[in-house]
Design a protein around this motif. Structure first.
Motif, PDB file in Angstrom:
ATOM      1  N   ILE A 231      -4.709 -11.188  -8.306  1.00 25.27           N
ATOM      2  CA  ILE A 231      -6.123 -11.385  -8.645  1.00 25.27           C
ATOM      3  C   ILE A 231      -6.219 -12.347  -9.832  1.00 25.27           C
ATOM      4  N   ARG A 232      -5.359 -12.178 -10.812  1.00 24.56           N
ATOM      5  CA  ARG A 232      -5.363 -13.070 -11.968  1.00 24.56           C
ATOM      6  C   ARG A 232      -4.958 -14.483 -11.567  1.00 24.56           C
ATOM      7  N   ARG A 233      -4.004 -14.559 -10.648  1.00 21.42           N
ATOM      8  CA  ARG A 233      -3.443 -15.872 -10.272  1.00 21.42           C
ATOM      9  C   ARG A 233      -4.380 -16.630  -9.330  1.00 21.42           C
ATOM     10  N   ASN A 234      -5.092 -15.866  -8.516  1.00 21.35           N
ATOM     11  CA  ASN A 234      -6.080 -16.426  -7.580  1.00 21.35           C
ATOM     12  C   ASN A 234      -5.570 -17.483  -6.604  1.00 21.35           C
ATOM     13  N   PRO A 235      -4.539 -17.177  -5.838  1.00 17.46           N
ATOM     14  CA  PRO A 235      -4.143 -18.105  -4.779  1.00 17.46           C
ATOM     15  C   PRO A 235      -5.180 -18.040  -3.655  1.00 17.46           C
ATOM     16  N   ASP A 236      -5.270 -19.079  -2.877  1.00 19.31           N
ATOM     17  CA  ASP A 236      -6.253 -19.089  -1.781  1.00 19.31           C
ATOM     18  C   ASP A 236      -5.673 -18.387  -0.551  1.00 19.31           C
ATOM     19  N   ILE A 237      -5.528 -17.071  -0.661  1.00 20.61           N
ATOM     20  CA  ILE A 237      -5.027 -16.289   0.467  1.00 20.61           C
ATOM     21  C   ILE A 237      -5.997 -15.145   0.736  1.00 20.61           C
ATOM     22  N   THR A 238      -5.848 -14.524   1.899  1.00 17.37           N
ATOM     23  CA  THR A 238      -6.703 -13.392   2.252  1.00 17.37           C
ATOM     24  C   THR A 238      -5.842 -12.140   2.302  1.00 17.37           C
ATOM     25  N   VAL A 239      -6.238 -11.132   1.557  1.00 14.84           N
ATOM     26  CA  VAL A 239      -5.475  -9.879   1.551  1.00 14.84           C
ATOM     27  C   VAL A 239      -6.237  -8.862   2.399  1.00 14.84           C
ATOM     28  N   LEU A 240      -5.628  -8.459   3.502  1.00 12.95           N
ATOM     29  CA  LEU A 240      -6.264  -7.480   4.375  1.00 12.95           C
ATOM     30  C   LEU A 240      -5.547  -6.143   4.229  1.00 12.95           C
ATOM     31  N   VAL A 241      -6.303  -5.150   3.768  1.00 11.42           N
ATOM     32  CA  VAL A 241      -5.690  -3.837   3.567  1.00 11.42           C
ATOM     33  C   VAL A 241      -6.206  -2.887   4.638  1.00 11.42           C
ATOM     34  N   HIS A 242      -5.298  -2.437   5.475  1.00  5.64           N
ATOM     35  CA  HIS A 242      -5.663  -1.452   6.496  1.00  5.64           C
ATOM     36  C   HIS A 242      -5.713  -0.094   5.791  1.00  5.64           C
ATOM     37  N   ASP A 243      -6.904   0.346   5.443  1.00  5.22           N
ATOM     38  CA  ASP A 243      -7.036   1.544   4.605  1.00  5.22           C
ATOM     39  C   ASP A 243      -7.333   2.769   5.473  1.00  5.22           C
ATOM     40  N   ASN A 244      -6.248   3.468   5.854  1.00  2.00           N
ATOM     41  CA  ASN A 244      -6.439   4.692   6.655  1.00  2.00           C
ATOM     42  C   ASN A 244      -6.323   5.941   5.785  1.00  2.00           C
ATOM     43  N   GLN A 245      -6.261   5.729   4.485  1.00  8.54           N
ATOM     44  CA  GLN A 245      -6.242   6.816   3.501  1.00  8.54           C
ATOM     45  C   GLN A 245      -5.090   7.798   3.711  1.00  8.54           C
ATOM     46  N   ILE A 246      -3.981   7.277   4.231  1.00  8.69           N
ATOM     47  CA  ILE A 246      -2.800   8.120   4.481  1.00  8.69           C
ATOM     48  C   ILE A 246      -1.596   7.198   4.708  1.00  8.69           C
ATOM     49  N   TYR A 247      -0.406   7.741   4.587  1.00  5.88           N
ATOM     50  CA  TYR A 247       0.778   6.989   5.002  1.00  5.88           C
ATOM     51  C   TYR A 247       1.024   7.286   6.474  1.00  5.88           C
ATOM     52  N   GLY A 248       0.954   6.249   7.298  1.00  8.42           N
ATOM     53  CA  GLY A 248       1.151   6.442   8.733  1.00  8.42           C
ATOM     54  C   GLY A 248       2.620   6.474   9.116  1.00  8.42           C
ATOM     55  N   LEU A 249       3.310   5.370   8.855  1.00 11.57           N
ATOM     56  CA  LEU A 249       4.678   5.213   9.362  1.00 11.57           C
ATOM     57  C   LEU A 249       5.612   6.330   8.899  1.00 11.57           C
ATOM     58  N   THR A 250       5.411   6.803   7.662  1.00 14.19           N
ATOM     59  CA  THR A 250       6.304   7.862   7.171  1.00 14.19           C
ATOM     60  C   THR A 250       5.733   9.250   7.442  1.00 14.19           C
ATOM     61  N   LYS A 251       4.729   9.289   8.286  1.00 17.88           N
ATOM     62  CA  LYS A 251       4.224  10.535   8.865  1.00 17.88           C
ATOM     63  C   LYS A 251       3.408  11.433   7.947  1.00 17.88           C
ATOM     64  N   GLY A 252       2.379  10.841   7.377  1.00 16.16           N
ATOM     65  CA  GLY A 252       1.318  11.688   6.839  1.00 16.16           C
ATOM     66  C   GLY A 252       1.369  12.137   5.405  1.00 16.16           C
ATOM     67  N   GLN A 253       2.083  11.450   4.536  1.00 13.67           N
ATOM     68  CA  GLN A 253       1.977  11.785   3.113  1.00 13.67           C
ATOM     69  C   GLN A 253       0.699  11.168   2.551  1.00 13.67           C
ATOM     70  N   ALA A 254       0.270  11.672   1.386  1.00 14.10           N
ATOM     71  CA  ALA A 254      -0.943  11.123   0.778  1.00 14.10           C
ATOM     72  C   ALA A 254      -0.705   9.689   0.327  1.00 14.10           C
ATOM     73  N   SER A 255      -1.734   8.880   0.416  1.00 11.61           N
ATOM     74  CA  SER A 255      -1.666   7.496  -0.089  1.00 11.61           C
ATOM     75  C   SER A 255      -2.540   7.433  -1.336  1.00 11.61           C
ATOM     76  N   PRO A 256      -2.566   6.297  -2.024  1.00  9.60           N
ATOM     77  CA  PRO A 256      -3.420   6.223  -3.223  1.00  9.60           C
ATOM     78  C   PRO A 256      -4.900   6.430  -2.913  1.00  9.60           C
ATOM     79  N   THR A 257      -5.301   6.259  -1.658  1.00  6.43           N
ATOM     80  CA  THR A 257      -6.735   6.417  -1.350  1.00  6.43           C
ATOM     81  C   THR A 257      -7.048   7.732  -0.639  1.00  6.43           C
ATOM     82  N   THR A 258      -6.075   8.595  -0.502  1.00  6.35           N
ATOM     83  CA  THR A 258      -6.332   9.899   0.128  1.00  6.35           C
ATOM     84  C   THR A 258      -7.334  10.684  -0.721  1.00  6.35           C
ATOM     85  N   MET A 259      -8.266  11.368  -0.031  1.00  3.65           N
ATOM     86  CA  MET A 259      -9.337  12.051  -0.755  1.00  3.65           C
ATOM     87  C   MET A 259      -8.847  13.323  -1.437  1.00  3.65           C
ATOM     88  N   LEU A 260      -9.523  13.641  -2.536  1.00  5.75           N
ATOM     89  CA  LEU A 260      -9.198  14.859  -3.296  1.00  5.75           C
ATOM     90  C   LEU A 260      -9.236  16.078  -2.385  1.00  5.75           C
TER      91      LEU A 260
END
Ligand SMILES: Cc1ncc(C[n+]2csc(CCOP(=O)(O)OP(=O)(O)O)c2C)c(N)n1
Ligand code: SF4
Lengths: 570, 290
Positions: free
Chosen positions: B111-140
């Motif tokens: 964000i500070r560097r500001n390259p001209d790229i697009t960051v796409l975050v697939h936010d499913n609020q969970i870790y999928g591939l490792t089978k369901g641990q909480a992610s930083p966006t998992t709800m309280l």
């Protein structure tokens, strides 16, 4: 009267921030331009102010490129310098300076020549002129060209106004006259030959050689996170980034640094990172990605003692195993270790062709001693630099990981050709898509870790042989110890001992084994466990017979190598 | 407009898709293909750099250049790809764990560097591939196999964070809204500077809370929002239920590639350049004197 012939070792010692660097800079440049061969190296403490730092400057009739323990002339800028360099004092050592900077107990051991530097500086107008006066004294001792000194001071202080320039010239003249007088009244005798050719030579440091070599080899992207002693390469590159039209970016951490370098190569640029052991440790994850994705990358690692933060400003060859084995999984890499400043230039340039050709990480191992060393050398031949590019245009069915006999798949880049390029850090098929197929997994592992490694090994550089092939003894060493060992051998002057210097450390060509068979092998390294000897054993099954090791964070000196060799040869 | 079908890969390995049936990742793939097609991009000129996770498998299921890299590392790699060749359209893609946990530091500094790229975050609020641990966006309060007592760490708010850091383009969408999502992704790609799009998508296997219905019920589209007003954007960013969707914030500013000295005089991509040996010669010349 104390006399020095052919080769004088001058040491300046003082606190960080006292301006020793300035004196070093003046002396090396002015003495070189006066026709003397010069060599300089510094040792310093990991602090910004205070402590004790020293600089060794050798002034010689012949080319000198190695650190010596002995001090011929010592100029202490503070108390504490003499005890700090105690082991380096000889009965001939002349200490030039103020009485207050020399501890009582040394007055009887050395030849003390009292020089009122401070008083002279005050006469000129400020204690600030002390450094210029000291430099003037030394130039005077050598009867160096005063006009060169004057010109240097004009250049250096020109931006500060005519007043400052004139005061510095006055200070330098006072010092110079005193230096000349010390010779004329028979206090000190110096006999070193001048050589007209030296005046035209270049004065280059290990740091500058690596940076310039990288740019010559096509480096156009440098990402780094500061860490001593590797930062100099980034500083130099950044200062010239505009002229070279290259990208130099200080990033958030070493992880980002190496990943960026990988991205640069993936898109066809030539990326490098410059780091030290601690930073490289953080890069090992991406090193593994480079191995799997067959992503070229060049890494300059300037070693310092570890583990962990170790001795930040000192030297060691302790990271060979780190670069040989870091990264998870199995994949090849190339490890280079230049022995001379010229070699650092050409080898760093070549590292980029090697990375491009074999699509592997190429690691250039230097160390603190090496990057902080400088000396005069003849012209570097830019016409010897060949930038070999191996990027191919893609067709519609482009396969990034095509299985080939020699293990090298033609590498294309995004946007060049009709096809798309898919690279992958997971196991993959020839197109780059994920696979868990048994047969393909096996073939891909063999391609990377065996076929490609063998292709590199076949083309690997042989070590340099110094001396006779049929000598009974052979020294093996790598990297920065090159000149120290060479000078010790010159002094030793024996036909029965040869020296194999490895600037290409891994993988080693098969033929090396033949050079070692039937010899008494002496391994010289700056680490505790003789890592290179271990490598020779692993690669060729040969055991070294003697190990000469040093690991106190200080560079090997010519005398130390000489003493150790004498013991082995008896 | 070209057909989205040219982004359908013909490679043998791209046929066996590793996503679970019903997963939101399929929808994101379709959105991407349409966005590329509507922008008239050619497959050769687009690069997707992905990290690790289910989301990060995208480069294998779409016909553009791709580099499937390491967990959390897509952003520095994408930054350098764009810097090495600014004529490419560069996307960094990964899950919420990938971008916000393992790659968190890189996101901040990108964000500070500001390259001209697009960051796409697939936010499913969970870790999928490792089978369901909480992610930083998992709800309280959500219970998972590794947080059996229920998550008690405050969820990460990527939108508020990005605005706080004065990011160049910040948006959020839910992949269940196809047309709107295509528009947002197009805007993000077209935006000059770093664009972050947080894309809600259900993980049908491991997240039983944030389902398709949940996202429909708990989100709304911002109307009459002025994305150039940072304070207003920040207010919207900290709303929690319902969650606003749309473009939160735009701040036009020079990009990394525009500022590096490498492109000041010469726009040639780095890979087509040769070393400036004459400049090295000049430096060596200077090293003869002082
Ligand atoms: C260095 C490292 N640590 C951990 C992992 C294991 N890992 C793989 S994917 C993943 C999390 C994925 O979650 P997210 O990024 O949200 O992506 P999703 O699978 O949900 O799309 C983890 C922890 C890894 N591959 N590498
Ligand atoms: S685990 Fe979840 S996110 Fe991953 S593919 Fe399956 S449903 Fe989708």
């Amino acid at each position: 009267m104390v006399e020095f012939k052919e080769d004088v070792s001058i040491v300046l010692g003082g606190a960080a921030g006292q301006g020793i660097q300035t004196v070093e800079e003046i002396l090396t440049r002015v003495l070189k331009l006066s026709g003397y061969n010069v060599y300089a190296n510094k040792e310093y403490m990991s602090r910004v102010r205070g402590g004790i730092n020293t600089t060794e400057i050798r002034v010689s009739s012949k080319k000198v490129r190695a650190f010596v323990r002995r001090i011929d002339i010592l100029i202490p800028f503070k108390r504490g310098v003499l005890p700090w360099v105690e082991k380096r004092l000889t009965e001939n050592t002349v200490v030039l300076g103020e009485k207050e900077n020399v501890e009582e107990e040394y007055l009887s051991r050395v030849n003390f020549v009292e020089v009122p530097l401070n008083e002279m500086a005050k006469e000129v107008g400020s204690p600030l002129y002390l450094n210029t006066i000291a430099a003037g004294v030394v130039v005077g001792l050598f009867h160096g060209d005063f006009e060169v000194l004057e010109e240097y001071l004009r250049k250096r202080f020109g931006s500060k106004g005519e007043e400052v320039v004139l005061k510095n010239i006055e200070a330098a003249r006072k010092g110079y006259e005193l230096g000349v007088k010390l010779c004329e009244d028979g206090t000190i005798g110096i006999e070193v030959k001048r050589d007209e050719n030296v005046k035209k030579e270049v004065l280059l440091s290990g740091t500058e050689a690596v940076a310039l070599g990288a740019v010559a080899g096509g480096m156009n992207f440098l990402s780094f996170y500061p860490m001593s002693p590797s930062t100099g390469v980034a500083v130099f590159s950044a200062q010239h980034a505009e002229d070279f039209e290259i990208i130099v970016e200080q990033v958030e951490d070493e992880i980002a640094a190496i990943n960026m370098a990988l991205g640069a190569w993936f898109a066809g640029a030539r990326g490098m990172v410059t780091t030290s052991g601690g930073g490289f440790a953080l890069m090992s994850e991406a090193l593994s990605l480079a191995g799997m994705a067959e992503n070229p990358v060049v890494i300059h690692l300037a070693q310092r003692p570890g583990p962990a933060t170790g001795l930040p400003t000192r030297t060691m060859q302790g990271d060979l195993n780190l670069v040989l084995y870091s990264g998870h999984g199995e994949f090849p890499r190339i490890v280079l270790a230049p022995g001379s400043i010229e070699e650092a230039f050409y080898l760093t340039a070549e590292a980029f062709n090697l990375a491009d050709k074999y699509q592997v990480p190429v690691i250039i191992l230097t160390d603190q001693y090496f990057v902080d060393t400088y000396y005069n050398l003849p012209e570097l031949d830019l016409s010897k630099i060949k930038v070999e590019k191996y990027i191919v245009e893609s067709d519609e069915d482009y396969k990034r990981y095509k299985l080939t006999e020699d293990g090298i798949s033609p590498r294309s880049i995004p946007g060049y050709g009709k096809g798309v390029v898919v690279a992958n850090g997971n196991e993959h098929d020839e197109w780059g898509d994920i696979t868990e197929d048994e047969e393909l997994s096996r073939l891909m592992q063999e391609k990377r870790a065996i076929k490609k490694l063998e292709t590199i090994r076949k083309n690997a550089m042989m070590p340099e042989l110094v001396g006779r092939e049929d000598a009974k003894y052979v020294i093996v060493a790598w990297g920065s110890t090159y000149h120290v060992i060479r000078e010790a051998l010159e002094v030793l002057n024996r036909e029965d001992i040869a020296f194999l210097h490895f600037k290409w450390v891994y993988p080693l060509p098969e033929k090396v084994k033949g050079l070692l068979e039937g010899k008494v092998i002496i391994d010289i390294e700056q680490n505790v466990t003789a890592q290179f000897a271990e490598l020779l054993k692993k690669e060729f099954g040969v055991e070294v017979h003697h190990k000469i090791l040093e690991y106190d964070g200080r560079p090997f000196s010519v005398e130390e190598i000489l003493d150790a060799l004498k013991e082995v040869l008896e | 407009m070209i057909s989205p079908l040219i982004f359908e890969p013909e490679r043998p390995g791209s046929k066996d898709i590793a996503w679970c049936p019903g997963c939101g990742n399929f929808g994101i793939r379709n959105i991407l293909r349409s966005a590329f097609a509507e922008l008239n991009l050619r497959p050769q000129d687009v690069v997707i750099i992905s990290g690790i996770g289910q989301a990060a498998k995208m480069p294998h299921y779409i016909n553009v250049n791709g580099y499937h890299t390491l967990h959390g590392r897509s952003i520095p790699i994408a930054t350098a790809v764009k810097a090495a060749n600014p004529s490419l359209t560069v996307i960094a893609e990964g899950g919420d764990g990938d971008m916000y946990a393992e790659g968190g530091n890189h996101l901040l500094h990108a964000i500070r560097r500001n390259p001209d790229i697009t960051v796409l975050v697939h936010d499913n609020q969970i870790y999928g591939l490792t089978k369901g641990q909480a992610s930083p966006t998992t709800m309280l309060g959500m219970k998972t196999p590794t947080q059996p007592w229920g998550v008690f760490e405050e969820p990460f708010n990527p939108i508020a964070l990005a605005i706080a850091l004065d990011a160049s383009f910040v948006a959020r969408t839910f992949m269940g809204y196809f047309k709107e999502s295509v528009e947002i992704i197009k805007k993000a790609i077209q935006h000059k500077g770093l664009a972050i799009v947080d894309i809600f998508h259900p993980c049908v296997s491991f997240n039983k809370v944030n389902t398709y219905e949940w996202y429909r019920e708990h989100t709304y589209w911002m109307k009459d929002h002025n994305p150039y007003d940072r304070e207003e954007a920040f207010k919207r960013a900290i709303e929690s239920d319902p969650l606003p969707l749309g473009v939160f914030y735009i701040h036009e500013k020079p990009t990394f590639e525009e500022l590096v000295p490498a492109y000041k005089r010469d726009k040639t991509p780095l890979w087509q350049r040769n070393p400036k040996l004459e400049e090295i010669g000049k430096i060596l010349e200077a090293k003869r004197t002082f």
